[in-house]
Design an enzyme around this catalytic site. Structure first.
Site, PDB file in Angstrom:
ATOM      1  CG  ASP A  12      -0.259   0.091   2.437  1.00 53.40           C
ATOM      2  OD1 ASP A  12       1.022  -0.155   2.305  1.00 53.40           O
ATOM      3  OD2 ASP A  12      -0.724   0.323   3.703  1.00 53.40           O
ATOM      4  CG  ASP A  17       4.077   0.164   1.880  1.00 58.67           C
ATOM      5  OD1 ASP A  17       3.586  -0.851   1.919  1.00 58.67           O
ATOM      6  OD2 ASP A  17       3.798   1.128   2.546  1.00 58.67           O
ATOM      7  CG  ASN A  42       0.401   3.103   4.396  1.00 57.79           C
ATOM      8  OD1 ASN A  42       0.145   3.279   5.698  1.00 57.79           O
ATOM      9  ND2 ASN A  42       1.455   2.648   3.835  1.00 57.79           N
ATOM     10  CB  THR A 128       4.827  -4.018   2.984  1.00 52.21           C
ATOM     11  OG1 THR A 128       4.282  -3.802   1.746  1.00 52.21           O
ATOM     12  CG2 THR A 128       6.129  -4.906   2.937  1.00 52.21           C
ATOM     13  CG  PHE A 169      -1.545   1.380   9.932  1.00 52.28           C
ATOM     14  CD1 PHE A 169      -2.553   2.344  10.000  1.00 52.28           C
ATOM     15  CD2 PHE A 169      -1.358   0.937   8.512  1.00 52.28           C
ATOM     16  CE1 PHE A 169      -3.274   2.679   9.108  1.00 52.28           C
ATOM     17  CE2 PHE A 169      -2.329   1.507   7.613  1.00 52.28           C
ATOM     18  CZ  PHE A 169      -3.180   2.402   7.673  1.00 52.28           C
ATOM     19  CG  ASN A 170       0.325  -3.089   7.698  1.00 53.48           C
ATOM     20  OD1 ASN A 170      -0.160  -1.954   7.182  1.00 53.48           O
ATOM     21  ND2 ASN A 170       1.441  -3.289   7.369  1.00 53.48           N
ATOM     22  CG  HIS A 242       7.349   0.070  10.310  1.00 48.88           C
ATOM     23  ND1 HIS A 242       7.620  -0.409  11.546  1.00 48.88           N
ATOM     24  CD2 HIS A 242       7.033   1.261  10.316  1.00 48.88           C
ATOM     25  CE1 HIS A 242       7.074   0.582  12.484  1.00 48.88           C
ATOM     26  NE2 HIS A 242       6.894   1.609  11.705  1.00 48.88           N
ATOM     27  CG  ASP A 243       6.002  -1.451   4.927  1.00 49.50           C
ATOM     28  OD1 ASP A 243       5.726  -2.081   5.881  1.00 49.50           O
ATOM     29  OD2 ASP A 243       5.201  -0.735   4.247  1.00 49.50           O
TER      30      ASP A 243
HETATM   31  C1  BDR Z   1       2.951  -0.182   8.907  1.00 47.98           C
HETATM   32  O1  BDR Z   1       1.737   0.714   8.638  1.00 47.98           O
HETATM   33  C2  BDR Z   1       2.003   1.458   7.587  1.00 47.98           C
HETATM   34  O2  BDR Z   1       1.603   2.911   7.710  1.00 47.98           O
HETATM   35  C3  BDR Z   1       3.407   1.425   7.141  1.00 47.98           C
HETATM   36  O3  BDR Z   1       3.315   1.378   5.628  1.00 47.98           O
HETATM   37  C4  BDR Z   1       3.801  -0.144   7.581  1.00 47.98           C
HETATM   38  O4  BDR Z   1       3.285  -1.158   6.748  1.00 47.98           O
HETATM   39  C5  BDR Z   1       3.712   0.242  10.078  1.00 47.98           C
HETATM   40  O5  BDR Z   1       2.833   0.063  11.053  1.00 47.98           O
HETATM   41 CA    CA Z   2       2.898  -0.501   4.212  1.00 48.83          CA
END
Ligand code: BDR
Ligand code: CA
Length: 327
Positions: A12, A17, A42, A128, A169-170, A242-243
């Protein structure tokens, strides 16, 4: 000669990403990138798909992009505009690609590509974003499970959260999808906050990327810089990328601490909605059940070194050498 790992990127984009795609593009000696599928997360599905198309051109990847689910399975979307900006890519403005997304929906695209694989070939799915596309795939077409080598995903946490005190978040955005994937029986690697919070770039490193004459490094710096300065990360002085972690894990597993665990997720409407549960009690489970793993820790300086080097190398390979670059 070792075979390249076949990969489909479900994402996303999204600042991190987009940096992750750069890292993957820099490692085509190890990865055979087959396609990108997009998912609402996102930003809206329209924006993240547009970003994916522009990124494919910018990184000179020449792979198809299929547009996926516009909403989580049961809930309305929650976007992360503060972290990723109005376009989804922070301060970075990419040339607009003339590419179009595939006509097929991402879920059908995934199903077709998996079921057309010859013999015992398998594909690694790297996710991701929220797991909506993959959950739909596994529910609608369970016959493709045997064609998935593993799902390596950024999401969840054994401990803590980022969007709520206990949810990442994901997984928060689509816990129902995460539950379907966790219970699918497909081997999983969860790259959650326990490791990804360590996988940062510092303010100084981001500033250097932005000031570099390297096109890819600068674009990634402009993206990461937006997230760094527009969120509470500014108080940390560093931003988690993160991704990148699932791809980094596939290339450099030695920089992570990994534990086997059975995964689950809270789909209640209460305050712990989206919290992932990692059952580390291996002695309670049959051996065959334990083919999912959780990244628990990461070597921050190695992550930074490998990521920054990859961004400059990709920029140089695609757009030529610039003088005077350092890290
Ligand atoms: C995840 O949440 C999204 O905002 C980022 O792209 C990542 O995949 C981190 O918590
Ligand atoms: Ca992401």
């Amino acid at each position: 000669m070792t075979m390249k790992r076949k990969i489909i990127m479900d994402c996303d984009p999204g600042v991190d990403d987009a940096v992750a795609l750069a890292f993957a593009a820099a490692h085509q000696e190890a990865f055979e990138l087959l396609a990108i599928t997009t998912v609402s997360g996102n930003q809206s599905i329209e924006k993240v798909t547009r970003n994916a198309l522009n990124l494919v051109d910018f990184y000179k990847l020449d792979i198809p992009v299929a547009r996926g689910m516009a909403e989580p399975i049961t809930r309305v979307p929650v976007y992360a505009e503060r972290t990723h900006g109005e376009t989804g890519l922070g301060h970075c403005v990419l040339p607009v690609s003339s590419r179009c997304a595939e006509e097929e929906h991402a879920v059908m695209y995934l199903r077709n590509i998996l079921s057309a694989l010859p013999g015992n070939e398998k594909i690694t799915l790297v996710a991701t974003g929220p797991l909506t596309n993959l959950a739909m795939l596994l529910k609608l077409f369970p016959e493709v499970k045997g064609k998935i080598r593993e799902i390596v995903f950024m999401g969840g946490a054994a401990c803590g959260g980022n969007i709520t005190p206990c949810a990442e978040f994901n997984s928060y955005t689509d816990p129902e999808a995460a539950k379907i994937v966790f219970h699918s029986g497909v081997p999983l690697v969860m790259c959650g906050l326990d490791a990804t919070m360590k996988c940062t770039l510092t303010r100084r490193q981001v500033a250097k990327l932005c000031q570099s004459g390297d096109k890819v490094a600068k674009a990634c710096g402009d993206m990461a810089g937006f997230s760094l300065e527009n969120t509470s990360s500014k108080y940390r002085g560093e931003i988690s990328i993160h991704d990148v972690v699932p791809y980094m894990y596939l290339i450099h597993p030695e920089i992570f601490t990994v534990k086997p665990a059975i995964l689950d997720v809270d789909c209640s409407e209460g305050i712990s909605r989206g919290a992932t549960l990692c059952d580390f009690r291996w002695w309670k489970h049959e051996e065959g059940e334990l083919d999912s793993f959780v990244l628990m820790d990461a070597d921050k300086s190695k992550f930074q070194e490998y990521l920054i080097t990859a961004l400059y190398e990709l920029g140089e390979a695609l757009y030529g050498k610039k003088e005077g670059l350092d890290q």
